[in-house]
Design a protein around this motif. Sequence first.
Motif, PDB file in Angstrom:
ATOM      1  N   VAL A 187       0.859  -1.269  -0.105  1.00 15.34           N
ATOM      2  CA  VAL A 187      -0.055   0.030   0.139  1.00 15.34           C
ATOM      3  C   VAL A 187       0.961   1.328   0.056  1.00 15.34           C
ATOM      4  O   VAL A 187       0.673   2.249  -0.761  1.00 15.34           O
ATOM      5  CB  VAL A 187      -1.004  -0.141   1.321  1.00 15.34           C
ATOM      6  N   LEU A 188       2.020   1.097   0.708  1.00 14.11           N
ATOM      7  CA  LEU A 188       2.874   2.591   0.682  1.00 14.11           C
ATOM      8  C   LEU A 188       3.607   2.651  -0.575  1.00 14.11           C
ATOM      9  O   LEU A 188       3.660   3.817  -0.848  1.00 14.11           O
ATOM     10  CB  LEU A 188       3.944   2.346   1.919  1.00 14.11           C
ATOM     11  N   THR A 189       3.921   1.555  -1.003  1.00 15.29           N
ATOM     12  CA  THR A 189       4.543   1.784  -2.487  1.00 15.29           C
ATOM     13  C   THR A 189       3.448   2.484  -3.662  1.00 15.29           C
ATOM     14  O   THR A 189       3.758   3.291  -4.212  1.00 15.29           O
ATOM     15  CB  THR A 189       4.986   0.249  -2.902  1.00 15.29           C
ATOM     16  N   TRP A 190       2.283   1.895  -3.434  1.00 12.67           N
ATOM     17  CA  TRP A 190       1.080   2.420  -4.147  1.00 12.67           C
ATOM     18  C   TRP A 190       0.992   4.048  -3.931  1.00 12.67           C
ATOM     19  O   TRP A 190       0.920   4.879  -4.863  1.00 12.67           O
ATOM     20  CB  TRP A 190      -0.175   1.899  -3.954  1.00 12.67           C
ATOM     21  N   ILE A 191       1.014   4.586  -2.651  1.00 12.75           N
ATOM     22  CA  ILE A 191       0.807   5.720  -2.034  1.00 12.75           C
ATOM     23  C   ILE A 191       2.160   6.629  -2.826  1.00 12.75           C
ATOM     24  O   ILE A 191       1.834   7.547  -3.284  1.00 12.75           O
ATOM     25  CB  ILE A 191       0.836   5.902  -0.570  1.00 12.75           C
ATOM     26  N   PHE A 192       3.294   6.329  -2.642  1.00 11.36           N
ATOM     27  CA  PHE A 192       4.464   7.072  -3.065  1.00 11.36           C
ATOM     28  C   PHE A 192       4.728   7.185  -4.604  1.00 11.36           C
ATOM     29  O   PHE A 192       5.104   7.805  -4.989  1.00 11.36           O
ATOM     30  CB  PHE A 192       5.456   6.667  -2.245  1.00 11.36           C
ATOM     31  N   GLN A 193       4.236   5.798  -4.962  1.00  9.78           N
ATOM     32  CA  GLN A 193       4.523   5.643  -6.619  1.00  9.78           C
ATOM     33  C   GLN A 193       3.288   6.289  -7.440  1.00  9.78           C
ATOM     34  O   GLN A 193       3.475   7.031  -8.533  1.00  9.78           O
ATOM     35  CB  GLN A 193       4.761   4.270  -7.092  1.00  9.78           C
ATOM     36  N   GLY A 194       2.204   6.395  -6.798  1.00  7.22           N
ATOM     37  CA  GLY A 194       1.036   7.079  -7.365  1.00  7.22           C
ATOM     38  C   GLY A 194       0.623   6.388  -8.609  1.00  7.22           C
ATOM     39  O   GLY A 194       0.470   5.268  -8.802  1.00  7.22           O
ATOM     40  N   LEU A 245       5.644   9.975 -14.142  1.00  9.16           N
ATOM     41  CA  LEU A 245       6.289   8.986 -14.595  1.00  9.16           C
ATOM     42  C   LEU A 245       7.482   8.714 -13.702  1.00  9.16           C
ATOM     43  O   LEU A 245       8.406   8.429 -14.165  1.00  9.16           O
ATOM     44  CB  LEU A 245       6.766   9.448 -16.080  1.00  9.16           C
ATOM     45  N   MET A 246       7.253   8.847 -12.502  1.00 11.97           N
ATOM     46  CA  MET A 246       8.445   8.951 -11.376  1.00 11.97           C
ATOM     47  C   MET A 246       9.287   7.541 -11.413  1.00 11.97           C
ATOM     48  O   MET A 246      10.621   7.420 -11.472  1.00 11.97           O
ATOM     49  CB  MET A 246       8.041   9.141  -9.782  1.00 11.97           C
ATOM     50  N   ALA A 247       8.385   6.594 -11.474  1.00 14.75           N
ATOM     51  CA  ALA A 247       8.996   5.095 -11.441  1.00 14.75           C
ATOM     52  C   ALA A 247       9.834   4.835 -12.779  1.00 14.75           C
ATOM     53  O   ALA A 247      10.808   4.458 -12.707  1.00 14.75           O
ATOM     54  CB  ALA A 247       7.942   3.991 -10.962  1.00 14.75           C
ATOM     55  N   PRO A 248       9.232   5.046 -13.788  1.00 17.99           N
ATOM     56  CA  PRO A 248      10.140   4.828 -15.090  1.00 17.99           C
ATOM     57  C   PRO A 248      11.373   5.708 -15.168  1.00 17.99           C
ATOM     58  O   PRO A 248      12.264   5.307 -15.753  1.00 17.99           O
ATOM     59  CB  PRO A 248       8.893   5.140 -16.101  1.00 17.99           C
ATOM     60  N   ILE A 249      11.116   6.982 -14.515  1.00 13.96           N
ATOM     61  CA  ILE A 249      12.204   7.897 -14.592  1.00 13.96           C
ATOM     62  C   ILE A 249      13.416   7.255 -13.791  1.00 13.96           C
ATOM     63  O   ILE A 249      14.730   7.157 -14.256  1.00 13.96           O
ATOM     64  CB  ILE A 249      12.152   9.024 -14.122  1.00 13.96           C
TER      65      ILE A 249
END
Length: 242
Positions: free
Chosen positions: A43-50, A159-163
């Motif tokens: 859940v925290l990963t989802w919150i911060f990666q959005g 696009l934070m995670a792909p960056i």
Amino acid sequence: MLIVLFVAVLWYGGLFFQSFFLHRYAAHQVFTMSKTMERITFVLTWIFQGPSYLSAYGYGVMHRMHHAYTDTENDPHSPSHDANLFAMMWRTKTIYQDINTQKIEVDQRFTKNVPQWKGFDLFASSRFSRLLWIAGYVLFFALFATAWWQWLLLPMTFLMAPIHGMIINWFGHIYGYVNFKMKNTSKNLFRFDFLMMGEGYHNNHHKHASSANFGVKWYEIDITYLIIKVLDAFGFIRLKRI
């Protein structure tokens, strides 16, 4: 400035959970955690990666394939076999989606014990979830942006995670220095990795993939590893002793 702070929180928060949960836990399992803690971290990963949320299963399997096939034609992401970084990221996206939707057969050695929460991933990876995050980010910028140039940061939040992946998987195989001569192009991006919280020590990681600490030299401080040590000390996780 509130907008810059917001982007910084998303950058380092999303990066931490990608490094801590998706990379070191899901792919390499350098520590263990309870099922409850695992679900909380999902859940925290989802919150911060959005809107750029990545599945632990898809990431974990694909990253294991990267280590097994580094810089070969079977590598899911390699500057050696892609014309440019955009071509590499598009191929990475396709393979990641094919793994998650089981469109391709994956060797069991890549899937063994990789954490998966199918119901949550279905929601967190859905178009509805991603559009909801995007709408929330746009609203935040509309309320708190105080200069036109701050709006230039908005696409990056989508696009934070792909960056993050692009920096390591493209630039981390082209630029930097090498501590260990290997049969691949992995390099360490920074002597002190202030930008990628330890992920930039990519050459070290390819040499010692099962190590929780990506730093080797005294000046190679792995910030994510320091946080892992604290979480281990408080009993939230159990670091494997190597």
